[in-house]
Scaffold this motif. Sequence first.
Motif, PDB file in Angstrom:
ATOM      1  N   TRP A 171       0.800  -1.221   0.000  1.00 38.06           N
ATOM      2  CA  TRP A 171       0.000   0.000   0.000  1.00 38.06           C
ATOM      3  C   TRP A 171       0.829   1.265   0.000  1.00 38.06           C
ATOM      4  CZ3 TRP A 171      -4.540  -0.422  -1.804  1.00 38.06           C
ATOM      5  CH2 TRP A 171      -5.268  -1.607  -1.610  1.00 38.06           C
ATOM      6  N   ASN A 172       1.995   1.259   0.673  1.00 41.54           N
ATOM      7  CA  ASN A 172       2.786   2.493   0.669  1.00 41.54           C
ATOM      8  C   ASN A 172       3.292   2.822  -0.738  1.00 41.54           C
ATOM      9  OD1 ASN A 172       4.645   0.392   0.622  1.00 41.54           O
ATOM     10  ND2 ASN A 172       6.005   1.276   2.154  1.00 41.54           N
ATOM     11  N   LYS A 173       3.511   1.781  -1.567  1.00 49.09           N
ATOM     12  CA  LYS A 173       3.978   2.028  -2.931  1.00 49.09           C
ATOM     13  C   LYS A 173       2.867   2.611  -3.808  1.00 49.09           C
ATOM     14  CE  LYS A 173       7.577  -1.522  -2.924  1.00 49.09           C
ATOM     15  NZ  LYS A 173       8.141  -2.698  -3.615  1.00 49.09           N
ATOM     16  N   ILE A 174       1.650   2.505  -3.355  1.00 41.24           N
ATOM     17  CA  ILE A 174       0.516   3.063  -4.097  1.00 41.24           C
ATOM     18  C   ILE A 174       0.149   4.441  -3.564  1.00 41.24           C
ATOM     19  CG2 ILE A 174      -1.939   2.747  -4.646  1.00 41.24           C
ATOM     20  CD1 ILE A 174      -1.424  -0.296  -4.397  1.00 41.24           C
ATOM     21  N   VAL A 175       0.073   4.547  -2.236  1.00 42.63           N
ATOM     22  CA  VAL A 175      -0.401   5.784  -1.601  1.00 42.63           C
ATOM     23  C   VAL A 175       0.654   6.887  -1.642  1.00 42.63           C
ATOM     24  CG1 VAL A 175      -1.175   6.799   0.571  1.00 42.63           C
ATOM     25  CG2 VAL A 175      -2.006   4.538  -0.113  1.00 42.63           C
ATOM     26  N   GLU A 176       1.909   6.549  -1.352  1.00 44.80           N
ATOM     27  CA  GLU A 176       2.944   7.580  -1.230  1.00 44.80           C
ATOM     28  C   GLU A 176       3.123   8.398  -2.520  1.00 44.80           C
ATOM     29  OE1 GLU A 176       5.683   7.700   1.810  1.00 44.80           O
ATOM     30  OE2 GLU A 176       3.577   7.651   2.385  1.00 44.80           O
ATOM     31  N   PRO A 177       3.197   7.773  -3.718  1.00 46.35           N
ATOM     32  CA  PRO A 177       3.324   8.590  -4.930  1.00 46.35           C
ATOM     33  C   PRO A 177       2.124   9.512  -5.161  1.00 46.35           C
ATOM     34  CG  PRO A 177       3.990   6.332  -5.369  1.00 46.35           C
ATOM     35  CD  PRO A 177       3.346   6.335  -4.013  1.00 46.35           C
ATOM     36  N   ALA A 178       0.929   9.031  -4.810  1.00 47.57           N
ATOM     37  CA  ALA A 178      -0.258   9.869  -4.981  1.00 47.57           C
ATOM     38  C   ALA A 178      -0.204  11.086  -4.065  1.00 47.57           C
ATOM     39  CB  ALA A 178      -1.518   9.044  -4.702  1.00 47.57           C
ATOM     40  N   VAL A 179       0.189  10.858  -2.818  1.00 51.44           N
ATOM     41  CA  VAL A 179       0.330  11.966  -1.871  1.00 51.44           C
ATOM     42  C   VAL A 179       1.458  12.886  -2.322  1.00 51.44           C
ATOM     43  CG1 VAL A 179       0.893  12.560   0.513  1.00 51.44           C
ATOM     44  CG2 VAL A 179      -0.599  10.621   0.037  1.00 51.44           C
ATOM     45  N   GLY A 180       2.518  12.294  -2.870  1.00 52.20           N
ATOM     46  CA  GLY A 180       3.642  13.090  -3.338  1.00 52.20           C
ATOM     47  C   GLY A 180       3.255  14.077  -4.430  1.00 52.20           C
ATOM     48  N   VAL A 181       2.374  13.677  -5.320  1.00 49.67           N
ATOM     49  CA  VAL A 181       1.905  14.579  -6.376  1.00 49.67           C
ATOM     50  C   VAL A 181       1.244  15.809  -5.762  1.00 49.67           C
ATOM     51  CG1 VAL A 181       0.255  14.854  -8.263  1.00 49.67           C
ATOM     52  CG2 VAL A 181       1.652  12.790  -8.138  1.00 49.67           C
ATOM     53  N   LEU A 182       0.385  15.598  -4.786  1.00 47.32           N
ATOM     54  CA  LEU A 182      -0.302  16.713  -4.138  1.00 47.32           C
ATOM     55  C   LEU A 182       0.682  17.629  -3.422  1.00 47.32           C
ATOM     56  CD1 LEU A 182      -3.401  14.818  -2.654  1.00 47.32           C
ATOM     57  CD2 LEU A 182      -3.264  16.163  -4.765  1.00 47.32           C
ATOM     58  N   ASP A 183       1.661  17.021  -2.755  1.00 44.22           N
ATOM     59  CA  ASP A 183       2.665  17.832  -2.058  1.00 44.22           C
ATOM     60  C   ASP A 183       3.433  18.712  -3.040  1.00 44.22           C
ATOM     61  OD1 ASP A 183       1.985  16.793   0.378  1.00 44.22           O
ATOM     62  OD2 ASP A 183       3.769  15.542   0.606  1.00 44.22           O
ATOM     63  N   LYS A 184       3.802  18.159  -4.175  1.00 44.65           N
ATOM     64  CA  LYS A 184       4.591  18.914  -5.151  1.00 44.65           C
ATOM     65  C   LYS A 184       3.771  20.058  -5.747  1.00 44.65           C
ATOM     66  CE  LYS A 184       7.674  15.065  -6.252  1.00 44.65           C
ATOM     67  NZ  LYS A 184       7.209  14.202  -5.146  1.00 44.65           N
ATOM     68  N   VAL A 185       2.481  19.855  -5.902  1.00 43.03           N
ATOM     69  CA  VAL A 185       1.620  20.945  -6.373  1.00 43.03           C
ATOM     70  C   VAL A 185       1.595  22.069  -5.334  1.00 43.03           C
ATOM     71  CG1 VAL A 185      -0.754  21.599  -6.906  1.00 43.03           C
ATOM     72  CG2 VAL A 185       0.196  19.480  -7.850  1.00 43.03           C
ATOM     73  N   ARG A 186       1.444  21.697  -4.070  1.00 46.02           N
ATOM     74  CA  ARG A 186       1.450  22.698  -2.995  1.00 46.02           C
ATOM     75  C   ARG A 186       2.786  23.431  -2.941  1.00 46.02           C
ATOM     76  NH1 ARG A 186      -0.041  19.932   2.513  1.00 46.02           N
ATOM     77  NH2 ARG A 186       0.135  22.105   3.223  1.00 46.02           N
ATOM     78  N   ASP A 187       3.879  22.698  -3.125  1.00 46.00           N
ATOM     79  CA  ASP A 187       5.207  23.327  -3.111  1.00 46.00           C
ATOM     80  C   ASP A 187       5.340  24.333  -4.244  1.00 46.00           C
ATOM     81  OD1 ASP A 187       5.853  21.707  -0.965  1.00 46.00           O
ATOM     82  OD2 ASP A 187       6.942  20.235  -2.178  1.00 46.00           O
TER      83      ASP A 187
END
Length: 205
Positions: A171-187
């Motif tokens: 699950w971390n290999k699925i969830v982490e990249p998705a969360v990462g996309v949102l973080d990069k947009v916020r950054d």
Amino acid sequence: MTVPLPPLPPAADDAYRPGGRSLADLVDAEHRALLGLADQVTDPTLDAAGRRAVLDVLTAAVSRHLSAEEQYLFPAARAAVPESEELVAREIEADAALLTALKALSGPDDPTVAEVAERVRRHVSRVAALVTPLREVASDAELIRLGNRWEIAEEAAPTRPHPGTPATPPWNKIVEPAVGVLDKVRDAVSGRRTRLADLEHRRDA
């Protein structure tokens, strides 16, 4: 000993050595960088703007590092060094506590910044006890292939602390990249800097 890896293209022979950096070397280098950031963020001579910049980079670096660690280092250590199981379990708990502490920081002047820096130092010390035996039992090719996947995972990883996300595959290999996309947009929207190079550019400016 063979370390279980994700599906890989077939090698021509057992002597095949893939290109890239060893997982063990990557972890060691990143640990040195994290220790440097921990020292910088607690430097009393740093001004408020400098401390804010260092804290942003430290937060992003820790978030990326722990994400990749939980996706590749911990599973490999568990598989190749069975006696590391208990240490890995404790470290996953410690990772969550570190991410929680980072998320709770109110800013660069938060009095718990020093505690967070100390958590980073303890993390480096503990994880070294996992890397050393893994280096002894895994082949160079296995460590390089793990290193390649580590670097891919870090590029897709979150840049902000998310202690509630899954900490183990799959699950971390699925969830982490998705969360990462949102973080990069916020950054991107906020102009937040997340790389060591950003600090170097700031000092040169």
